[in-house]
Write an enzyme that holds these catalytic residues in place. Structure first.
Site, PDB file in Angstrom:
ATOM      1  N   ASP A  96      -6.039 -15.852 -15.251  1.00  0.00           N
ATOM      2  CA  ASP A  96      -7.496 -15.883 -15.384  1.00  0.00           C
ATOM      3  C   ASP A  96      -7.856 -16.044 -16.854  1.00  0.00           C
ATOM      4  O   ASP A  96      -6.996 -16.018 -17.732  1.00  0.00           O
ATOM      5  CB  ASP A  96      -8.126 -14.640 -14.772  1.00  0.00           C
ATOM      6  CG  ASP A  96      -7.605 -13.345 -15.378  1.00  0.00           C
ATOM      7  OD1 ASP A  96      -6.959 -13.403 -16.437  1.00  0.00           O
ATOM      8  OD2 ASP A  96      -7.832 -12.280 -14.789  1.00  0.00           O
ATOM      9  N   ASP A 100      -7.383 -13.995  -4.632  1.00  0.00           N
ATOM     10  CA  ASP A 100      -6.589 -12.966  -5.334  1.00  0.00           C
ATOM     11  C   ASP A 100      -7.376 -11.681  -5.359  1.00  0.00           C
ATOM     12  O   ASP A 100      -8.614 -11.685  -5.278  1.00  0.00           O
ATOM     13  CB  ASP A 100      -6.295 -13.397  -6.781  1.00  0.00           C
ATOM     14  CG  ASP A 100      -7.467 -13.065  -7.707  1.00  0.00           C
ATOM     15  OD1 ASP A 100      -7.391 -12.047  -8.430  1.00  0.00           O
ATOM     16  OD2 ASP A 100      -8.477 -13.803  -7.693  1.00  0.00           O
ATOM     17  N   CYS A 123       4.470  -4.586  12.432  1.00  0.00           N
ATOM     18  CA  CYS A 123       4.840  -5.156  11.127  1.00  0.00           C
ATOM     19  C   CYS A 123       6.366  -5.128  10.966  1.00  0.00           C
ATOM     20  O   CYS A 123       7.020  -4.155  11.337  1.00  0.00           O
ATOM     21  CB  CYS A 123       4.188  -4.350  10.007  1.00  0.00           C
ATOM     22  SG  CYS A 123       4.591  -4.917   8.338  1.00  0.00           S
ATOM     23  N   CYS A 140       7.841  -5.670   7.864  1.00  0.00           N
ATOM     24  CA  CYS A 140       8.141  -5.601   6.433  1.00  0.00           C
ATOM     25  C   CYS A 140       9.256  -4.595   6.170  1.00  0.00           C
ATOM     26  O   CYS A 140       9.628  -3.801   7.043  1.00  0.00           O
ATOM     27  CB  CYS A 140       6.891  -5.242   5.627  1.00  0.00           C
ATOM     28  SG  CYS A 140       6.424  -3.490   5.647  1.00  0.00           S
ATOM     29  N   CYS A 164       8.263  -0.932   6.970  1.00  0.00           N
ATOM     30  CA  CYS A 164       8.131  -0.593   8.388  1.00  0.00           C
ATOM     31  C   CYS A 164       9.462  -0.664   9.127  1.00  0.00           C
ATOM     32  O   CYS A 164       9.656   0.045  10.124  1.00  0.00           O
ATOM     33  CB  CYS A 164       7.097  -1.505   9.043  1.00  0.00           C
ATOM     34  SG  CYS A 164       5.407  -1.189   8.462  1.00  0.00           S
ATOM     35  N   HIS A 167       4.259  -2.854   1.659  1.00  0.00           N
ATOM     36  CA  HIS A 167       3.625  -3.040   2.970  1.00  0.00           C
ATOM     37  C   HIS A 167       2.287  -3.772   2.857  1.00  0.00           C
ATOM     38  O   HIS A 167       2.029  -4.725   3.606  1.00  0.00           O
ATOM     39  CB  HIS A 167       3.413  -1.697   3.669  1.00  0.00           C
ATOM     40  CG  HIS A 167       2.590  -1.831   4.910  1.00  0.00           C
ATOM     41  ND1 HIS A 167       3.121  -2.222   6.120  1.00  0.00           N
ATOM     42  CD2 HIS A 167       1.248  -1.693   5.111  1.00  0.00           C
ATOM     43  CE1 HIS A 167       2.143  -2.308   7.015  1.00  0.00           C
ATOM     44  NE2 HIS A 167       1.005  -1.976   6.427  1.00  0.00           N
TER      45      HIS A 167
END
Length: 379
Positions: A94, A268, A306, A308, A311, A337
């Site tokens: 940015d 974002d 999930c 991930c 998890c 997560h």
């Protein structure tokens, strides 16, 4: 050949949302896409390898913070931001404008730039379009952002008009000062608050400068969701269809879906990492605060839908214990997560566009997540 190009793959027949690919000097990524935020050359608690494992094709870093620490010259000497942080995929930086306007108690806006004070030690600083380009050229990001004014919400029409006109003049100066157009793409930022005439004027000014991409700025700054959606509805059609469109600072699940439906390609936000540090999690059933007592003996995963790393391997009870005892590993697990959840959500959004069913997907997701319930809790 432009440093940044956009390839349109498909348009969703239900909503008009776009499935595309943004090509950069450090690889390509599919859109709509969420970009994890690595403010100080790191996505908090995550390694580059973990970000790749969860599917991140681009991350964001912050010009203002890297200018102050460690300094853009040090990063230039290191070979640029990609080498400095060991990230070989795309990076967006940015302009630093948002931090100037949000972190400093003292600031004075002039035509040349902004005088303000260091948010940590109070020293006097000055940031201009030319300085923002110098810093970002040194960082070597794939996508740079033009230096703009970030006006507050609400703001009067008269104030916003002056701000838009100044931002347009600064955008032209950014283009002139940009020293590496061959390998760094510079995006313009459309401002104008909630005013359609000013958004139209800002978009017209910036499109005439032929940036390789455009951001919609000045949203997610306190305005109601219906105003944000309305602004997107009349702003995105003003932007070129053959270039990427980026909605700055937005990361709640509903806003990602609503933004994609309104033609946004890139998003974002610090939201998933910030709330993770407080033990708040995004799940397929909605918001979950892991510190709550009811999870003390819950040995199931954070989200049974999930897959991930968190998890697959750890229980709610264990993660709750770690967060309550301020263990860093707990923050790593919650951060992993939440980032995985949003990156996976965007993958689902892209798949829905491929199948011309993003409108149906939104209804299903909102129902499951709990957005359709009275007094539904968001972030």
């Amino acid at each position: 050949m432009a440093a940044i190009t956009y390839e349109l793959i498909k348009t969703d027949k239900q909503t008009g949302a776009r499935l595309g690919i943004v090509h950069t000097p450090h690889g390509s990524f599919e859109t709509p896409a969420f970009m994890p935020v690595g403010t100080q050359a790191t996505v908090k608690t995550m390694s580059p390898e973990e970000l790749k494992d969860m599917g991140a094709g681009i991350i964001l870093s912050n010009t203002y913070h890297l200018w102050l620490r460690p300094g853009h010259e040090i990063i230039r000497e290191a070979g640029g931001l990609h080498k400095f942080m060991n990230w070989d995929r795309a990076i967006l930086t940015d302009s630093g404008g948002f931090q100037v306007f949000s972190l400093s108690d003292f600031r004075k806006i002039e035509e040349e730039g902004v005088h303000f004070r260091h948010h940590l030690n109070g020293s006097k600083l000055f940031l201009s379009p030319e300085k923002a380009m110098e810093i970002q050229n040194a960082l070597g990001s794939d996508i740079m952002m033009a230096f703009d004014e970030c006006p507050p919400f609400p703001a009067t029409h008269d104030y916003m008009k002056q701000s838009v006109e100044r931002t347009s003049r600064w955008a032209e100066r950014c283009l002139t000062a940009h020293a590496r157009p061959q390998d760094q793409g510079l995006f313009g930022i459309v401002q104008g608050g909630e005013y359609e005439d000013l958004r139209t004027q800002s978009a017209k000014d910036l499109v005439s400068l032929d940036f390789p991409g455009y951001a919609v700025g000045g949203l997610s700054v306190g305005e109601p969701k219906d105003i944000m959606n309305r602004v997107m509805e009349f702003t995105t059609p003003l932007l070129p269809s053959n270039k990427p469109r980026y909605l700055m600072g937005v990361g709640s699940p509903d806003s990602l879906i609503d933004g994609a439906i309104r033609g946004i390609d890139m998003f974002d936000c610090v939201l998933p990492t910030r709330i993770a540090r407080n033990g708040t999690l995004m799940t397929s059933k909605g918001r979950l605060v892991i510190k709550n007592e009811k999870f003390a003996r819950d040995f199931g995963p954070i989200d049974e839908n999930c897959n991930c790393y968190t998890c697959r391997n750890y229980s709610r009870a264990y993660v709750r214990h770690l967060i309550r005892t301020d263990e860093t590993f707990g923050i790593r697990l919650t951060t992993y997560h939440n980032l995985h959840f949003l990156l996976n959500l965007m993958e689902d959004v892209r798949e829905a566009i491929r199948n011309d069913r993003l409108g149906d997907f939104k209804e299903e997701f909102f129902e499951e997540y709990g957005y359709n319930k009275p007094n539904a809790k968001n972030f």
